[in-house]
Design a protein around this motif. Structure first.
Motif, short mmCIF file in Angstrom:
data_model
loop_
_atom_site.label_atom_id
_atom_site.label_comp_id
_atom_site.label_asym_id
_atom_site.label_seq_id
_atom_site.Cartn_x
_atom_site.Cartn_y
_atom_site.Cartn_z
N THR A 62 0.87 -1.16 0.00
CA THR A 62 0.00 0.00 0.00
C THR A 62 0.91 1.22 0.00
O THR A 62 2.03 1.17 0.54
CB THR A 62 -0.93 0.04 1.23
N VAL A 63 0.44 2.28 -0.59
CA VAL A 63 1.26 3.48 -0.75
C VAL A 63 0.78 4.56 0.19
O VAL A 63 -0.42 4.88 0.23
CB VAL A 63 1.22 3.97 -2.22
N GLY A 64 1.71 5.11 0.96
CA GLY A 64 1.41 6.16 1.91
C GLY A 64 1.86 7.52 1.42
O GLY A 64 1.88 7.79 0.22
N GLY A 65 2.28 8.35 2.35
CA GLY A 65 2.64 9.73 2.06
C GLY A 65 3.98 9.90 1.39
O GLY A 65 4.82 8.99 1.37
N ARG A 66 4.18 11.10 0.86
CA ARG A 66 5.43 11.48 0.20
C ARG A 66 6.54 11.60 1.22
O ARG A 66 6.33 11.95 2.37
CB ARG A 66 5.27 12.84 -0.47
N ILE A 67 7.75 11.34 0.75
CA ILE A 67 8.95 11.54 1.55
C ILE A 67 9.85 12.49 0.79
O ILE A 67 10.25 12.21 -0.35
CB ILE A 67 9.67 10.20 1.81
N GLY A 68 10.17 13.63 1.39
CA GLY A 68 11.03 14.62 0.74
C GLY A 68 10.35 15.28 -0.44
O GLY A 68 9.15 15.13 -0.67
N GLN A 69 11.16 16.01 -1.18
CA GLN A 69 10.71 16.74 -2.37
C GLN A 69 11.09 15.97 -3.63
O GLN A 69 11.90 15.04 -3.57
CB GLN A 69 11.38 18.13 -2.40
N ASP A 70 10.54 16.37 -4.76
CA ASP A 70 10.96 15.80 -6.03
C ASP A 70 12.45 16.03 -6.22
O ASP A 70 12.95 17.12 -5.91
CB ASP A 70 10.23 16.46 -7.20
N VAL A 71 13.14 15.03 -6.74
CA VAL A 71 14.57 15.13 -7.04
C VAL A 71 14.72 15.14 -8.55
O VAL A 71 14.37 14.16 -9.21
CB VAL A 71 15.36 13.96 -6.43
N PRO A 72 15.24 16.24 -9.13
CA PRO A 72 15.42 16.27 -10.57
C PRO A 72 16.47 15.24 -11.01
O PRO A 72 17.55 15.15 -10.44
CB PRO A 72 15.93 17.69 -10.86
N LEU A 73 16.10 14.45 -12.01
CA LEU A 73 17.03 13.48 -12.59
C LEU A 73 17.61 14.02 -13.90
O LEU A 73 18.70 13.62 -14.31
CB LEU A 73 16.32 12.15 -12.84
N SER A 74 16.85 14.87 -14.57
CA SER A 74 17.26 15.55 -15.80
C SER A 74 16.27 16.69 -15.99
O SER A 74 15.41 16.93 -15.14
CB SER A 74 17.22 14.59 -16.99
N ASP A 75 16.37 17.39 -17.12
CA ASP A 75 15.44 18.50 -17.38
C ASP A 75 14.00 18.03 -17.48
O ASP A 75 13.08 18.78 -17.21
CB ASP A 75 15.81 19.20 -18.70
N ARG A 76 13.80 16.77 -17.85
CA ARG A 76 12.44 16.28 -18.10
C ARG A 76 12.05 15.10 -17.22
O ARG A 76 11.03 14.47 -17.48
CB ARG A 76 12.34 15.89 -19.57
N LYS A 77 12.84 14.80 -16.20
CA LYS A 77 12.56 13.61 -15.39
C LYS A 77 12.80 13.93 -13.92
O LYS A 77 13.79 14.57 -13.56
CB LYS A 77 13.49 12.48 -15.83
N VAL A 78 11.86 13.48 -13.04
CA VAL A 78 12.02 13.66 -11.60
C VAL A 78 11.81 12.33 -10.88
O VAL A 78 11.11 11.44 -11.37
CB VAL A 78 11.04 14.70 -11.00
N LEU A 79 12.43 12.24 -9.71
CA LEU A 79 12.24 11.11 -8.80
C LEU A 79 11.35 11.56 -7.66
O LEU A 79 11.58 12.62 -7.07
CB LEU A 79 13.59 10.64 -8.26
N ARG A 80 10.35 10.76 -7.35
CA ARG A 80 9.38 11.06 -6.28
C ARG A 80 9.30 9.82 -5.38
O ARG A 80 9.04 8.72 -5.87
CB ARG A 80 8.04 11.37 -6.92
N ILE A 81 9.51 10.01 -4.07
CA ILE A 81 9.55 8.90 -3.13
C ILE A 81 8.32 8.92 -2.22
O ILE A 81 7.90 9.98 -1.75
CB ILE A 81 10.83 8.95 -2.26
N PHE A 82 7.76 7.72 -1.98
CA PHE A 82 6.62 7.53 -1.09
C PHE A 82 6.94 6.45 -0.08
O PHE A 82 7.69 5.52 -0.37
CB PHE A 82 5.39 7.08 -1.90
N GLN A 83 6.32 6.55 1.08
CA GLN A 83 6.41 5.47 2.04
C GLN A 83 5.47 4.36 1.57
O GLN A 83 4.36 4.63 1.10
CB GLN A 83 6.02 5.93 3.44
N VAL A 84 5.91 3.12 1.66
CA VAL A 84 5.06 1.98 1.31
C VAL A 84 5.07 0.98 2.46
O VAL A 84 6.00 0.95 3.28
CB VAL A 84 5.51 1.28 0.00
N ARG A 85 4.00 0.18 2.52
CA ARG A 85 3.88 -0.86 3.54
C ARG A 85 3.49 -2.17 2.86
O ARG A 85 2.70 -2.18 1.92
CB ARG A 85 2.79 -0.51 4.54
#
Length: 130
Positions: A62-85
């Motif tokens: 199951t997917v919970g809340g966000r952790i941290g901010q978006d991390v840019p991977l390139s001009d057109r790509k971001v990494l987004r982290i969520f807590q999961v259980r």
């Protein structure tokens, strides 16, 4: 202008965070990351995480809340982290990674993380310290 989102899941069990060692591509093989992957067109972030955990680790989450901010991977790509259980008691298996390991808060800095995941270490430490 972001066109691609990559999602990762922070799975914590017994005070430790699950880290996955990349098997490929060659230039990053051996580095560690939070499991996850690309969000496909028409897919939500949560749907992508559930799919990626099933494909990569053979577990349902199951997917919970966000952790941290978006991390840019390139001009057109971001990494987004969520807590999961984990949904059930099954243990994650490395189906697409070299290895898995459970990392404590004091071990976080010693892991050879991918650069984007390393940016989130303060947020991950706060999650583990809880």
């Amino acid at each position: 202008m972001t066109e691609v989102t990559v999602v990762g899941g922070a799975l914590v069990r017994d005070g430790r965070l699950l880290a996955a060692q990349r098997a490929h591509p060659a230039e990053i093989a051996g580095k560690w990351e939070l499991p996850g992957g690309r969000v496909e067109p028409g897919e939500s972030d949560a749907d992508a995480l559930r799919r990626e955990f099933a494909e990569e680790l053979d577990v349902e989450v199951t997917v919970g809340g966000r952790i941290g901010q978006d991390v840019p991977l390139s001009d057109r790509k971001v990494l987004r982290i969520f807590q999961v259980r984990l949904v059930d008691g099954r243990r994650p298996r490395a189906l697409q990674h070299r290895a898995l390991r459970w990392v404590s808060a004091h071990e976080l800095a010693d892991v050879d993380w991918l650069p984007a995941d390393r940016v989130l270490l303060p947020d991950l430490r706060m999650l583990l310290d809880g």
